[in-house]
Design a protein around this motif. Structure first.
Motif, PDB file in Angstrom:
ATOM      1  N   ALA A 156       0.829  -1.163  -0.051  1.00 24.41           N
ATOM      2  CA  ALA A 156       0.124   0.045  -0.115  1.00 24.41           C
ATOM      3  C   ALA A 156       0.864   1.127   0.018  1.00 24.41           C
ATOM      4  CB  ALA A 156      -1.052   0.031   1.039  1.00 24.41           C
ATOM      5  N   ALA A 157       1.940   1.323   0.743  1.00 23.23           N
ATOM      6  CA  ALA A 157       2.983   2.422   0.618  1.00 23.23           C
ATOM      7  C   ALA A 157       3.591   2.583  -0.460  1.00 23.23           C
ATOM      8  CB  ALA A 157       3.994   2.216   1.819  1.00 23.23           C
ATOM      9  N   LEU A 158       3.530   1.439  -1.438  1.00 24.33           N
ATOM     10  CA  LEU A 158       4.154   1.732  -2.650  1.00 24.33           C
ATOM     11  C   LEU A 158       3.137   2.568  -3.584  1.00 24.33           C
ATOM     12  CD1 LEU A 158       6.014  -1.687  -3.238  1.00 24.33           C
ATOM     13  CD2 LEU A 158       6.950   0.842  -2.591  1.00 24.33           C
ATOM     14  N   LYS A 159       1.906   2.731  -3.232  1.00 28.60           N
ATOM     15  CA  LYS A 159       1.043   3.327  -4.134  1.00 28.60           C
ATOM     16  C   LYS A 159       1.404   4.698  -4.341  1.00 28.60           C
ATOM     17  CE  LYS A 159      -3.209   0.375  -3.374  1.00 28.60           C
ATOM     18  NZ  LYS A 159      -4.383   0.401  -2.814  1.00 28.60           N
ATOM     19  N   VAL A 160       1.901   5.099  -3.261  1.00 19.46           N
ATOM     20  CA  VAL A 160       2.425   6.854  -3.458  1.00 19.46           C
ATOM     21  C   VAL A 160       3.202   6.793  -4.623  1.00 19.46           C
ATOM     22  CG1 VAL A 160       4.665   6.613  -2.280  1.00 19.46           C
ATOM     23  CG2 VAL A 160       3.228   8.719  -2.295  1.00 19.46           C
ATOM     24  N   PHE A 161       4.006   6.023  -5.259  1.00 17.97           N
ATOM     25  CA  PHE A 161       4.878   6.163  -6.423  1.00 17.97           C
ATOM     26  C   PHE A 161       3.887   5.909  -7.776  1.00 17.97           C
ATOM     27  CE2 PHE A 161       7.828   4.729  -3.183  1.00 17.97           C
ATOM     28  CZ  PHE A 161       8.622   5.920  -3.270  1.00 17.97           C
ATOM     29  N   LYS A 162       2.724   5.670  -7.562  1.00 15.91           N
ATOM     30  CA  LYS A 162       1.628   5.258  -8.715  1.00 15.91           C
ATOM     31  C   LYS A 162       0.869   6.502  -8.851  1.00 15.91           C
ATOM     32  CE  LYS A 162       1.679   0.326  -8.144  1.00 15.91           C
ATOM     33  NZ  LYS A 162       1.071  -1.085  -8.011  1.00 15.91           N
ATOM     34  N   LEU A 163       0.977   7.571  -7.946  1.00 14.90           N
ATOM     35  CA  LEU A 163       0.076   8.791  -7.938  1.00 14.90           C
ATOM     36  C   LEU A 163       0.758   9.687  -9.104  1.00 14.90           C
ATOM     37  CD1 LEU A 163      -0.357   9.473  -4.198  1.00 14.90           C
ATOM     38  CD2 LEU A 163      -2.094   8.379  -5.963  1.00 14.90           C
ATOM     39  N   PRO A 164       0.004   9.951 -10.072  1.00 13.56           N
ATOM     40  CA  PRO A 164       0.313  10.926 -10.977  1.00 13.56           C
ATOM     41  C   PRO A 164       0.738  12.192 -10.401  1.00 13.56           C
ATOM     42  CG  PRO A 164      -1.575   9.403 -11.767  1.00 13.56           C
ATOM     43  CD  PRO A 164      -1.364   9.474 -10.457  1.00 13.56           C
ATOM     44  N   LEU A 165      -0.171  12.404  -9.577  1.00 15.57           N
ATOM     45  CA  LEU A 165       0.001  13.751  -8.970  1.00 15.57           C
ATOM     46  C   LEU A 165       1.599  13.948  -8.438  1.00 15.57           C
ATOM     47  CD1 LEU A 165      -2.240  15.641  -6.184  1.00 15.57           C
ATOM     48  CD2 LEU A 165       0.043  15.233  -5.565  1.00 15.57           C
ATOM     49  N   ILE A 166       2.214  13.186  -7.914  1.00 20.19           N
ATOM     50  CA  ILE A 166       3.597  13.101  -7.381  1.00 20.19           C
ATOM     51  C   ILE A 166       4.710  13.333  -8.725  1.00 20.19           C
ATOM     52  CG2 ILE A 166       5.645  12.039  -6.453  1.00 20.19           C
ATOM     53  CD1 ILE A 166       3.153  12.742  -4.565  1.00 20.19           C
ATOM     54  N   TYR A 167       4.524  12.891  -9.851  1.00 23.64           N
ATOM     55  CA  TYR A 167       5.053  13.097 -10.932  1.00 23.64           C
ATOM     56  C   TYR A 167       5.046  14.609 -11.572  1.00 23.64           C
ATOM     57  CZ  TYR A 167       5.906   8.300 -10.159  1.00 23.64           C
ATOM     58  OH  TYR A 167       6.721   7.003  -9.595  1.00 23.64           O
ATOM     59  N   ALA A 168       3.527  14.848 -11.456  1.00 26.85           N
ATOM     60  CA  ALA A 168       3.143  15.956 -12.034  1.00 26.85           C
ATOM     61  C   ALA A 168       4.044  17.327 -11.360  1.00 26.85           C
ATOM     62  CB  ALA A 168       1.803  16.282 -11.986  1.00 26.85           C
ATOM     63  N   VAL A 169       4.249  17.101  -9.824  1.00 25.62           N
ATOM     64  CA  VAL A 169       4.958  18.098  -9.013  1.00 25.62           C
ATOM     65  C   VAL A 169       6.408  17.965  -9.545  1.00 25.62           C
ATOM     66  CG1 VAL A 169       5.700  18.573  -6.839  1.00 25.62           C
ATOM     67  CG2 VAL A 169       3.305  17.926  -6.890  1.00 25.62           C
ATOM     68  N   VAL A 170       6.959  16.721  -9.801  1.00 25.17           N
ATOM     69  CA  VAL A 170       8.249  16.623 -10.064  1.00 25.17           C
ATOM     70  C   VAL A 170       8.646  17.418 -11.535  1.00 25.17           C
ATOM     71  CG1 VAL A 170      10.250  15.015 -10.635  1.00 25.17           C
ATOM     72  CG2 VAL A 170       8.607  14.685  -8.791  1.00 25.17           C
ATOM     73  N   ALA A 171       7.532  16.898 -12.495  1.00 26.38           N
ATOM     74  CA  ALA A 171       7.932  17.669 -13.600  1.00 26.38           C
ATOM     75  C   ALA A 171       7.757  19.127 -13.931  1.00 26.38           C
ATOM     76  CB  ALA A 171       6.691  17.039 -14.503  1.00 26.38           C
ATOM     77  N   ALA A 172       6.830  19.696 -13.067  1.00 29.31           N
ATOM     78  CA  ALA A 172       6.631  20.932 -12.801  1.00 29.31           C
ATOM     79  C   ALA A 172       7.873  21.837 -12.358  1.00 29.31           C
ATOM     80  CB  ALA A 172       5.505  21.615 -12.006  1.00 29.31           C
ATOM     81  N   VAL A 173       8.394  21.081 -11.221  1.00 31.11           N
ATOM     82  CA  VAL A 173       9.786  21.742 -10.755  1.00 31.11           C
ATOM     83  C   VAL A 173      10.781  21.927 -11.499  1.00 31.11           C
ATOM     84  CG1 VAL A 173      11.318  21.450  -8.674  1.00 31.11           C
ATOM     85  CG2 VAL A 173       8.780  21.140  -8.326  1.00 31.11           C
ATOM     86  N   ALA A 174      11.027  20.448 -12.248  1.00 30.83           N
ATOM     87  CA  ALA A 174      12.204  20.190 -13.156  1.00 30.83           C
ATOM     88  C   ALA A 174      11.695  21.326 -14.418  1.00 30.83           C
ATOM     89  CB  ALA A 174      11.961  18.838 -13.792  1.00 30.83           C
ATOM     90  N   ALA A 175      10.655  21.465 -14.949  1.00 30.92           N
ATOM     91  CA  ALA A 175      10.390  22.543 -16.113  1.00 30.92           C
ATOM     92  C   ALA A 175      10.928  23.865 -15.561  1.00 30.92           C
ATOM     93  CB  ALA A 175       9.039  22.376 -16.449  1.00 30.92           C
ATOM     94  N   ARG A 176      10.532  24.239 -14.346  1.00 24.96           N
ATOM     95  CA  ARG A 176      10.668  25.665 -13.874  1.00 24.96           C
ATOM     96  C   ARG A 176      12.440  25.847 -13.848  1.00 24.96           C
ATOM     97  NH1 ARG A 176       6.840  28.628  -9.815  1.00 24.96           N
ATOM     98  NH2 ARG A 176       8.274  30.075 -10.251  1.00 24.96           N
ATOM     99  N   ALA A 177      12.811  24.778 -13.093  1.00 23.62           N
ATOM    100  CA  ALA A 177      14.571  24.823 -12.826  1.00 23.62           C
ATOM    101  C   ALA A 177      15.152  24.969 -14.364  1.00 23.62           C
ATOM    102  CB  ALA A 177      14.958  23.736 -12.129  1.00 23.62           C
ATOM    103  N   ALA A 178      14.697  23.957 -15.227  1.00 26.55           N
ATOM    104  CA  ALA A 178      15.311  24.242 -16.586  1.00 26.55           C
ATOM    105  C   ALA A 178      14.922  25.432 -17.491  1.00 26.55           C
ATOM    106  CB  ALA A 178      14.909  22.750 -17.464  1.00 26.55           C
ATOM    107  N   GLY A 179      13.915  26.231 -16.989  1.00 25.33           N
ATOM    108  CA  GLY A 179      13.423  27.286 -17.826  1.00 25.33           C
ATOM    109  C   GLY A 179      12.566  26.922 -19.013  1.00 25.33           C
ATOM    110  N   VAL A 180      11.939  25.829 -18.983  1.00 25.14           N
ATOM    111  CA  VAL A 180      11.405  25.386 -20.436  1.00 25.14           C
ATOM    112  C   VAL A 180       9.936  25.260 -20.103  1.00 25.14           C
ATOM    113  CG1 VAL A 180      13.432  23.881 -21.059  1.00 25.14           C
ATOM    114  CG2 VAL A 180      11.401  22.811 -19.544  1.00 25.14           C
ATOM    115  N   VAL A 181       9.352  26.071 -19.146  1.00 20.71           N
ATOM    116  CA  VAL A 181       7.638  26.179 -19.058  1.00 20.71           C
ATOM    117  C   VAL A 181       7.389  27.039 -20.014  1.00 20.71           C
ATOM    118  CG1 VAL A 181       6.035  26.939 -17.629  1.00 20.71           C
ATOM    119  CG2 VAL A 181       7.987  25.927 -16.519  1.00 20.71           C
ATOM    120  N   PRO A 182       6.209  26.485 -20.884  1.00 20.12           N
ATOM    121  CA  PRO A 182       5.759  27.253 -21.933  1.00 20.12           C
ATOM    122  C   PRO A 182       5.024  28.594 -21.375  1.00 20.12           C
ATOM    123  CG  PRO A 182       5.169  25.090 -22.097  1.00 20.12           C
ATOM    124  CD  PRO A 182       5.547  24.965 -20.685  1.00 20.12           C
TER     125      PRO A 182
END
Length: 315
Positions: A156-182
């Motif tokens: 059940a704890a591993l379900k946290v890694f199946k949540l798209p929300l977590i990856y959306a956070v990572v993607a948004a942070v990475a896009a801002r850090a790289a300066g590639v946000v549209p």
């Protein structure tokens, strides 16, 4: 800002949409699973990515908010555990008390209400809050729900890694850090915004339908400790945490508001999967009753809290 203004501008719009969902769930047998899947895997990730990619919240403030969410959750768990043991609650009811007291409905209820009460900064802050809480829900929350030994805590704890929300956070942070946000106004960002904005009414409709399908299987007096902790103690604890970590202004106010939300629905899913019965009392019945009661009474407490927050009397 008056109490009536807080009620009509923030609370009533949210309740109106949730009320439509409740009415629909009452007159029709609505299967919420497909809607929940669309919300979880499409609408919410779009909302999260767009909100975080365009938010004015600085990285350091976001990190402080994550720390505040963690501190608040641990403190509320400790308070609920202590109160439950002092009142003689045994497992799995004790776990239900801890879960309902510690995890507010920061998503279905909190994001729309924060957006109505504090605008774009309210929505962005609420999105960060739910991202942090999701991690805690599927780690600490799963541990609390499964202490009676039912179900696999690790799986059940591993379900946290199946949540798209977590990856959306990572993607948004990475896009801002790289300066590639549209850029704002481009087709990509407008599509994300349109999709993300759709999440808010769908969340409220889901909340209403879920409440219509929620049965009160536990006497209200039995859940009164959880109700008191969730509606009255939680805002005070949140205020203390906000002051301790230095969260102030609109972000601090939204943090306090999110912490004061009614009990979340997700712990009900955890208790269904891991909970059991004690003295004829179902852990799931306890949570569902607490969700229903805190949602109804929260209309009053949240109206007062929003009035205090918007008037500047708090933070």
């Amino acid at each position: 800002m008056s109490l009536l203004s807080a009620l009509t501008s923030s609370i009533l719009p949210v309740l109106s949409v949730a009320g439509v969902g409740y009415a629909l769930g009452t007159v029709r047998d609505v299967d919420v699973d497909p809607l929940a899947v669309v919300s979880l895997y499409v609408l919410s990730p779009a909302l999260v990515f767009h909100s975080l990619a365009t938010t004015p919240i600085a990285g350091g403030t976001a990190a402080t908010l994550f720390v505040a969410v963690g501190a608040f959750t641990v403190l509320m768990m400790a308070a609920a555990e202590g109160l439950g043991r002092a009142s003689g609650e045994g497992r799995p009811t004790l776990g239900s008390l801890v879960l309902t007291s510690s995890f507010p409905n920061a998503g279905n209820f909190g994001i729309p209400l924060s957006a109505f009460a504090f605008g774009a900064i309210g929505r962005s802050t609420a999105v960060l809050f739910i991202a942090a809480q999701s991690v805690l829900m599927y780690t600490l929350g799963v541990y609390v729900a499964s202490r009676n030994g039912v179900g696999s805590t690790r799986e059940a704890a591993l379900k946290v890694f199946k949540l798209p929300l977590i990856y959306a956070v990572v993607a948004a942070v990475a896009a801002r850090a790289a300066g590639v946000v549209p850029a704002a106004g481009t087709p990509a960002m407008e599509t994300l915004k349109l999709t993300g904005d759709s999440a808010i009414p769908v969340m409220l409709l889901l909340l209403g339908i879920q409440l219509a399908n929620t049965s009160s299987g536990t006497p209200t007096r039995r859940v009164s400790p959880a109700v008191a902790l969730k509606l009255f103690v939680a805002p005070v604890v949140a205020l203390g945490v906000a002051l301790a970590v230095g969260l102030d202004g609109s972000i601090g106010r939204v943090f306090v508001l999110e912490c004061a939300m009614p009990a979340a629905v997700t712990p009900l899913m955890l208790t269904v999967e891991f909970g059991g019965d004690a003295d004829g009392l179902s852990a799931a019945d306890y949570v569902s009753t607490a969700v229903l009661v805190t949602t109804l009474l929260g209309t009053v407490t949240l109206t007062v809290l929003i009035w205090l927050l918007q008037s500047g009397a708090v933070l």
